[in-house]
Design a protein around this motif. Structure first.
Motif, PDB file in Angstrom:
ATOM      1  N   ARG A 147     -60.523  13.611  24.220  1.00  0.00           N
ATOM      2  CA  ARG A 147     -60.816  12.902  25.469  1.00  0.00           C
ATOM      3  C   ARG A 147     -62.264  13.095  25.884  1.00  0.00           C
ATOM      4  NH1 ARG A 147     -55.525  14.441  29.169  1.00  0.00           N
ATOM      5  NH2 ARG A 147     -54.032  13.026  28.174  1.00  0.00           N
ATOM      6  N   THR A 148     -62.765  14.309  25.772  1.00  0.00           N
ATOM      7  CA  THR A 148     -64.126  14.584  26.219  1.00  0.00           C
ATOM      8  C   THR A 148     -65.150  13.907  25.315  1.00  0.00           C
ATOM      9  OG1 THR A 148     -63.349  16.723  27.050  1.00  0.00           O
ATOM     10  CG2 THR A 148     -65.722  16.408  26.888  1.00  0.00           C
ATOM     11  N   LEU A 149     -64.914  13.918  24.012  1.00  0.00           N
ATOM     12  CA  LEU A 149     -65.835  13.259  23.091  1.00  0.00           C
ATOM     13  C   LEU A 149     -65.902  11.761  23.360  1.00  0.00           C
ATOM     14  CD1 LEU A 149     -65.018  15.099  19.729  1.00  0.00           C
ATOM     15  CD2 LEU A 149     -67.152  15.238  21.037  1.00  0.00           C
ATOM     16  N   SER A 150     -64.767  11.141  23.651  1.00  0.00           N
ATOM     17  CA  SER A 150     -64.746   9.693  23.872  1.00  0.00           C
ATOM     18  C   SER A 150     -65.290   9.317  25.246  1.00  0.00           C
ATOM     19  CB  SER A 150     -63.311   9.158  23.730  1.00  0.00           C
ATOM     20  OG  SER A 150     -62.467   9.711  24.724  1.00  0.00           O
ATOM     21  N   ARG A 151     -65.226  10.253  26.190  1.00  0.00           N
ATOM     22  CA  ARG A 151     -65.604   9.949  27.570  1.00  0.00           C
ATOM     23  C   ARG A 151     -67.051  10.277  27.890  1.00  0.00           C
ATOM     24  NH1 ARG A 151     -62.997  13.969  31.707  1.00  0.00           N
ATOM     25  NH2 ARG A 151     -64.677  15.236  30.812  1.00  0.00           N
ATOM     26  N   ASP A 152     -67.541  11.440  27.441  1.00  0.00           N
ATOM     27  CA  ASP A 152     -68.809  11.959  27.931  1.00  0.00           C
ATOM     28  C   ASP A 152     -70.004  11.713  27.027  1.00  0.00           C
ATOM     29  OD1 ASP A 152     -67.321  12.839  30.016  1.00  0.00           O
ATOM     30  OD2 ASP A 152     -67.440  14.973  29.547  1.00  0.00           O
ATOM     31  N   GLY A 153     -69.779  11.290  25.791  1.00  0.00           N
ATOM     32  CA  GLY A 153     -70.888  11.035  24.892  1.00  0.00           C
ATOM     33  C   GLY A 153     -71.682  12.276  24.544  1.00  0.00           C
ATOM     34  N   VAL A 154     -70.995  13.420  24.460  1.00  0.00           N
ATOM     35  CA  VAL A 154     -71.655  14.669  24.094  1.00  0.00           C
ATOM     36  C   VAL A 154     -71.201  15.075  22.694  1.00  0.00           C
ATOM     37  CG1 VAL A 154     -71.901  15.452  26.463  1.00  0.00           C
ATOM     38  CG2 VAL A 154     -69.841  16.047  25.198  1.00  0.00           C
ATOM     39  N   SER A 155     -71.905  16.032  22.112  1.00  0.00           N
ATOM     40  CA  SER A 155     -71.568  16.467  20.766  1.00  0.00           C
ATOM     41  C   SER A 155     -70.325  17.357  20.784  1.00  0.00           C
ATOM     42  CB  SER A 155     -72.732  17.245  20.154  1.00  0.00           C
ATOM     43  OG  SER A 155     -72.898  18.487  20.814  1.00  0.00           O
ATOM     44  N   GLU A 156     -69.676  17.455  19.635  1.00  0.00           N
ATOM     45  CA  GLU A 156     -68.514  18.334  19.529  1.00  0.00           C
ATOM     46  C   GLU A 156     -68.912  19.784  19.785  1.00  0.00           C
ATOM     47  OE1 GLU A 156     -65.135  19.698  16.263  1.00  0.00           O
ATOM     48  OE2 GLU A 156     -66.071  17.719  16.089  1.00  0.00           O
ATOM     49  N   ALA A 157     -70.116  20.167  19.347  1.00  0.00           N
ATOM     50  CA  ALA A 157     -70.581  21.535  19.568  1.00  0.00           C
ATOM     51  C   ALA A 157     -70.699  21.839  21.057  1.00  0.00           C
ATOM     52  CB  ALA A 157     -71.919  21.758  18.885  1.00  0.00           C
ATOM     53  N   GLN A 158     -71.191  20.874  21.836  1.00  0.00           N
ATOM     54  CA  GLN A 158     -71.310  21.075  23.271  1.00  0.00           C
ATOM     55  C   GLN A 158     -69.942  21.188  23.924  1.00  0.00           C
ATOM     56  OE1 GLN A 158     -73.861  17.962  24.859  1.00  0.00           O
ATOM     57  NE2 GLN A 158     -75.545  19.410  25.042  1.00  0.00           N
ATOM     58  N   VAL A 159     -69.007  20.346  23.483  1.00  0.00           N
ATOM     59  CA  VAL A 159     -67.660  20.399  24.055  1.00  0.00           C
ATOM     60  C   VAL A 159     -67.023  21.754  23.763  1.00  0.00           C
ATOM     61  CG1 VAL A 159     -65.348  19.381  24.074  1.00  0.00           C
ATOM     62  CG2 VAL A 159     -67.363  17.909  23.867  1.00  0.00           C
ATOM     63  N   ARG A 160     -67.184  22.225  22.534  1.00  0.00           N
ATOM     64  CA  ARG A 160     -66.598  23.522  22.176  1.00  0.00           C
ATOM     65  C   ARG A 160     -67.263  24.661  22.956  1.00  0.00           C
ATOM     66  NH1 ARG A 160     -62.830  23.226  18.421  1.00  0.00           N
ATOM     67  NH2 ARG A 160     -62.786  21.443  16.979  1.00  0.00           N
ATOM     68  N   ALA A 161     -68.560  24.523  23.244  1.00  0.00           N
ATOM     69  CA  ALA A 161     -69.249  25.533  24.057  1.00  0.00           C
ATOM     70  C   ALA A 161     -68.704  25.542  25.483  1.00  0.00           C
ATOM     71  CB  ALA A 161     -70.751  25.268  24.067  1.00  0.00           C
ATOM     72  N   ILE A 162     -68.424  24.360  26.005  1.00  0.00           N
ATOM     73  CA  ILE A 162     -67.847  24.268  27.350  1.00  0.00           C
ATOM     74  C   ILE A 162     -66.451  24.886  27.360  1.00  0.00           C
ATOM     75  CG2 ILE A 162     -67.009  22.677  29.120  1.00  0.00           C
ATOM     76  CD1 ILE A 162     -69.293  20.763  28.217  1.00  0.00           C
TER      77      ILE A 162
END
Length: 216
Positions: A147-162
């Motif tokens: 959901r976050t990758l499709s919504r926020d346009g951020v990298s997977e690495a950033q999502v995993r850091a969050i």
């Protein structure tokens, strides 16, 4: 120091990891006449041009985290703080007290039978001390990531850091008074919100025992 008092009546703290659907849940409560404040919205509010927090952030990080229009470049700041935990901690010390005070101001202006404080960092920031009861919106980590990758346009690495910076799912669930499962359909989500709304209204009715609203 806060000068605004918390309102009378229950405050429900709604939380969940990134991509769990907290805002969707809040909107469904809103359709039932319940008011809410979103800590993410407040975090943007307190760093608008002219706010003291933005001036402090610029003084600390430099002009590189400001756009040509003088607004905070949230993407640039996100890269800085998730690359250096000590910088994230500094930012939290700068913003969290201001966010908390502004949240209380918004809650104090609300008039619904109960009201919601929607916050991804409800437990981590200590904002759970403002609420009478906690509601966790729960999803699997795979769903959060997608959901976050499709919504926020951020990298997977950033999502995993969050995700790594937030409470583990098991810890969050252990702290919850109530849980809504958002891995299923919209219809199932709506049913759960309706059930929780009926429950919270019964708790907020006159002469019904409810945990006292904490003092600020």
């Amino acid at each position: 120091m806060m000068t605004t008092s918390l309102p009378q009546g229950p405050i429900i703290g709604v939380t969940g990891g990134i991509g769990s659907g907290k805002s969707s849940v809040a909107r469904l409560f809103g359709e039932l006449g319940i008011q809410w404040v979103d800590a993410d919205d407040v975090s943007r509010e307190i760093v608008r041009p002219g706010e003291a927090a933005l001036a402090e952030i610029i003084a600390h990080f430099g002009e590189s985290i400001v756009t040509a229009q003088g607004e905070l470049d949230r993407a640039a700041l996100r890269e800085r703080i998730f690359a250096a935990p000590e910088e994230r901690q500094w930012l939290e010390r700068c913003t969290h007290p201001r966010i908390r005070e502004r949240i209380v101001q918004h809650l104090a202006a609300m008039t619904s039978p109960y009201r919601l404080l929607v916050s991804p960092l409800l437990f981590e920031s200590g904002q759970d001390s403002l609420v009478s009861r906690t509601l966790v919106v729960d999803v699997s980590q795979d769903v959060q990531l997608a959901r976050t990758l499709s919504r926020d346009g951020v990298s997977e690495a950033q999502v995993r850091a969050i995700l790594a910076a937030q409470l583990p799912r098991e810890t969050r669930l252990a702290k919850a008074d109530d849980v809504i499962d958002n891995d299923g359909s919209q219809a199932h989500l709506r049913e759960q919100v309706a059930a929780m709304d009926a429950y919270y209204r019964s708790l907020s009715a006159p002469h019904t025992p409810f945990q006292d609203t904490p003092h600020v």
